[in-house]
Write a protein that holds these residues in place. Structure first.
Motif, mmCIF file in Angstrom:
data_model
loop_
_atom_site.group_PDB
_atom_site.id
_atom_site.type_symbol
_atom_site.label_atom_id
_atom_site.label_comp_id
_atom_site.label_asym_id
_atom_site.label_seq_id
_atom_site.Cartn_x
_atom_site.Cartn_y
_atom_site.Cartn_z
ATOM 1 N N ASP A 83 2.535 -13.647 -14.561
ATOM 2 C CA ASP A 83 2.845 -12.226 -14.483
ATOM 3 C C ASP A 83 2.660 -11.741 -13.049
ATOM 4 O O ASP A 83 2.162 -12.464 -12.183
ATOM 5 N N LEU A 84 3.073 -10.525 -12.815
ATOM 6 C CA LEU A 84 3.038 -9.957 -11.476
ATOM 7 C C LEU A 84 1.623 -9.964 -10.895
ATOM 8 O O LEU A 84 1.422 -10.350 -9.743
ATOM 9 N N ASP A 85 0.630 -9.558 -11.674
ATOM 10 C CA ASP A 85 -0.743 -9.491 -11.162
ATOM 11 C C ASP A 85 -1.239 -10.859 -10.705
ATOM 12 O O ASP A 85 -1.919 -10.971 -9.680
ATOM 13 N N SER A 86 -0.909 -11.906 -11.435
ATOM 14 C CA SER A 86 -1.323 -13.258 -11.049
ATOM 15 C C SER A 86 -0.697 -13.668 -9.719
ATOM 16 O O SER A 86 -1.342 -14.304 -8.890
ATOM 17 N N ASP A 95 -0.705 -3.413 3.501
ATOM 18 C CA ASP A 95 -0.704 -2.008 3.078
ATOM 19 C C ASP A 95 0.152 -1.808 1.835
ATOM 20 O O ASP A 95 -0.215 -1.063 0.924
ATOM 21 N N LEU A 96 1.318 -2.467 1.802
ATOM 22 C CA LEU A 96 2.270 -2.243 0.727
ATOM 23 C C LEU A 96 2.996 -3.534 0.374
ATOM 24 O O LEU A 96 3.527 -4.215 1.252
ATOM 25 N N LEU A 97 3.005 -3.850 -0.898
ATOM 26 C CA LEU A 97 3.809 -4.952 -1.420
ATOM 27 C C LEU A 97 4.995 -4.339 -2.133
ATOM 28 O O LEU A 97 4.836 -3.630 -3.136
ATOM 29 N N LEU A 98 6.202 -4.582 -1.613
ATOM 30 C CA LEU A 98 7.426 -4.118 -2.258
ATOM 31 C C LEU A 98 7.930 -5.228 -3.166
ATOM 32 O O LEU A 98 8.092 -6.365 -2.735
ATOM 33 N N VAL A 99 8.175 -4.870 -4.412
ATOM 34 C CA VAL A 99 8.562 -5.842 -5.428
ATOM 35 C C VAL A 99 9.984 -5.550 -5.879
ATOM 36 O O VAL A 99 10.290 -4.433 -6.297
#
Length: 171
Positions: A83-86, A95-99
């Motif tokens: 999943d995304l959190d993993s 500062d920012l992760l763009l997904v």
């Protein structure tokens, strides 16, 4: 690390917007990384390359390293797709992760919507979509609607929504 996503139907312009947002956000002094989900098999290797042969021979992970970058390829085998959190936990904090993609995950997102494609809105099924970016007027939408061509305005929205401080932010 703040995580914010861009979602939309295929052909809506997610990648195009991502590529335009990166210099906009970085130019405001933010450190930004990206993550992209795909429904296709990912293979950054080619047959005949040493690292490809390592994987083919059964290596669970193969790291490629040079003086300018490194990459890590992890074979899932029988494991479920993470999943995304993993995946975020494996990344260096910024500062920012763009997904891009991961539309079924629980992070805040902007929906890229082009009425000409004739697709239904994703926000109707996803409470984590916080705004719509469209290339044409849309009606009867309960969320903020951003001009898809106003990259600076979209960047400003993301910065404010995520509570980030950036050089050149207005407000």
């Amino acid at each position: 690390m703040k995580t914010f996503g861009l979602v939309g139907w295929s052909g809506s312009g997610k990648t195009t917007l991502m590529v335009k947002l990166l210099p906009e956000l970085i130019g405001r002094g933010l450190s930004v990384s990206t993550m992209k989900h795909t429904h296709h098999d990912v293979d950054i290797d080619r047959p005949g390359k040493d690292s490809y042969e390592h994987r083919r021979a059964g290596a669970r992970e193969v790291m490629l390293a040079s003086g300018s970058r490194w990459s890590l390829v992890h074979e899932l085998g029988a494991e479920s797709e993470p999943d995304l959190d993993s995946l975020v936990a494996r990344m260096t904090p910024v500062d920012l992760l763009l997904v891009e993609g991961f539309k079924r995950q629980g992070h805040d997102k902007i929906e890229i919507h082009r009425p000409v494609l004739g697709q239904e809105f994703l926000y109707l099924q996803d409470e984590n979509i916080v705004a719509i970016a469209s290339d044409a007027p849309v009606r009867d939408v309960s969320l903020p609607v951003l001009d898809l061509h106003d990259v600076s305005g979209i960047g400003e929205f993301i910065i404010k929504h995520c509570g980030l401080k950036a050089a050149g932010s207005h407000g």
